[in-house]
Design an enzyme around this catalytic site. Structure first.
Site, PDB file in Angstrom:
ATOM      1  CG  HIS A  22       0.051   7.099   0.932  1.00 49.48           C
ATOM      2  ND1 HIS A  22      -0.954   7.964   1.296  1.00 49.48           N
ATOM      3  CD2 HIS A  22      -0.340   5.885   1.389  1.00 49.48           C
ATOM      4  CE1 HIS A  22      -1.902   7.314   1.945  1.00 49.48           C
ATOM      5  NE2 HIS A  22      -1.549   6.044   2.023  1.00 49.48           N
ATOM      6  CB  CYS A  37      -2.964   8.762   7.236  1.00 49.71           C
ATOM      7  SG  CYS A  37      -3.305   8.263   8.945  1.00 49.71           S
ATOM      8  CG  HIS A  89      -1.766   1.189   1.382  1.00 52.96           C
ATOM      9  ND1 HIS A  89      -3.071   1.213   0.927  1.00 52.96           N
ATOM     10  CD2 HIS A  89      -1.538   2.409   1.922  1.00 52.96           C
ATOM     11  CE1 HIS A  89      -3.603   2.395   1.188  1.00 52.96           C
ATOM     12  NE2 HIS A  89      -2.684   3.147   1.787  1.00 52.96           N
TER      13      HIS A  89
END
Length: 319
Positions: free
Chosen positions: A215, A246, A213
């Site tokens: 970013h 986040c 995952h």
């Protein structure tokens, strides 16, 4: 003259779209529940193999995700079989399961500081609760992932020691998790760092599927994802238009764009026609919630280089 298509990226990995969870966490405008349901169905119809569609985080802390159980309730069991829900406690799993969810992503942070900011407890307390979460998931015939946030860097503590991540993954209290998700939560990792950690996890936990995952905060989202795949990750996350971040991690910005991953990886189901559908869906969503489109592929698809079949237009739609 015969046209030779570029080969697909190998090794192969499944792309999971996380727009409706991670993508919406920082938006100032909420998306209507019915639109979320429509987005799930549109993405599945286009060929997206799996999605993350919501979170059991407190609605007052993350308002854009407060209607997650309503979204779950609106979907069929067949649709939910391809949809993951973010959870952080056994009670979260219990509530999501009661609504019909069967795929759970149990998240904790490698760093205590971020775990306390994000979940309200230290990391070991989250690990200690995981056996109950696993049991509840399995009791309803579901599956559960171990999701390790701040696996590379933490906004409060700096660079994460890889041994910390490996220890969490090896902890017997996490046994029963089907996948291990490693998260570049604030997008500060570089490809060698990603490759080293994913490779180490593949050797240490060969029985578990690895998920990356990423970013794109520092512009390396696609590069890091490709490094993760080369090192053994078989599922990777992206968000439409690079939406996301986040709310409990200062400095975090959007996810790696789903469109960019699909253009790079060329899974079997992606064609210029389906990519056009995804780009157009992304544009509609971003317009609805008033967010910018960060996808380079979406920008390229709107270019004037119409001889390229992936550019939106007649040439792209015929394929």
């Amino acid at each position: 003259m015969t046209t030779v298509e570029p080969r697909a990226y190998t090794p192969r990995a499944e792309v999971r779209d996380v727009t409706l969870r991670d993508g919406l966490q920082l938006t100032s405008k909420t998306m209507p529940t019915q639109l979320k349901v429509d987005v799930v169905r549109d993405l599945l119809a286009l060929g997206m193999p799996s999605l993350e569609i919501g979170s059991m985080a407190r609605g007052d802390l993350v308002p854009p995700l407060a209607d997650t159980l309503d979204v779950v309730a609106a979907l069929t069991p067949e649709e939910l079989d391809k949809c993951w829900i973010w959870v952080a406690t056994p009670r979260h799993v219990e509530k999501a399961a009661a609504a019909g969810a069967r795929r759970f992503q149990y998240c904790l942070s490698a760093s205590n500081s971020h775990n306390k900011a994000n979940i309200g407890r230290d990391t070991d307390t989250s690990v200690a609760a995981m056996p109950d979460a696993i049991r509840i998931a399995h009791d309803v015939g579901g599956s559960i992932q171990l999701c390790i946030a701040t696996a590379f860097t933490c906004p409060f503590e700096g660079i994460t020691d890889p041994r910390r991540v490996l220890a969490i993954a090896a902890d017997r209290r996490t046994d029963g998790a089907e996948h291990i998700v490693v998260c570049d939560t604030i997008g500060q990792a570089i490809p060698t760092q990603v490759a080293d950690l994913v490779s180490a996890l593949r050797v240490a936990q060969p029985q578990q599927r690895l998920v990356f995952h990423g970013h794109d905060t520092w512009g390396l989202g696609v590069a890091n994802t490709l490094a993760a795949i080369d090192a053994g990750a078989t599922m990777v996350d992206g968000s439409l238009g690079g939406l996301g971040g986040c709310p409990f991690a200062p400095g975090a910005s959007g996810n790696t764009a789903t469109e960019d991953l699909l253009f790079a990886l060329r899974p079997d189901w992606i064609t210029p026609t389906t990519l056009t559908g995804i780009v157009e869906l992304s544009e509609r969503i971003l317009a609805e919630i008033g967010e910018a489109n960060r996808s380079k592929t979406a920008q390229g698809a709107r270019s004037s280089a119409t001889a390229f079949p992936w550019v939106i237009g007649d040439a792209g739609r015929r394929r």
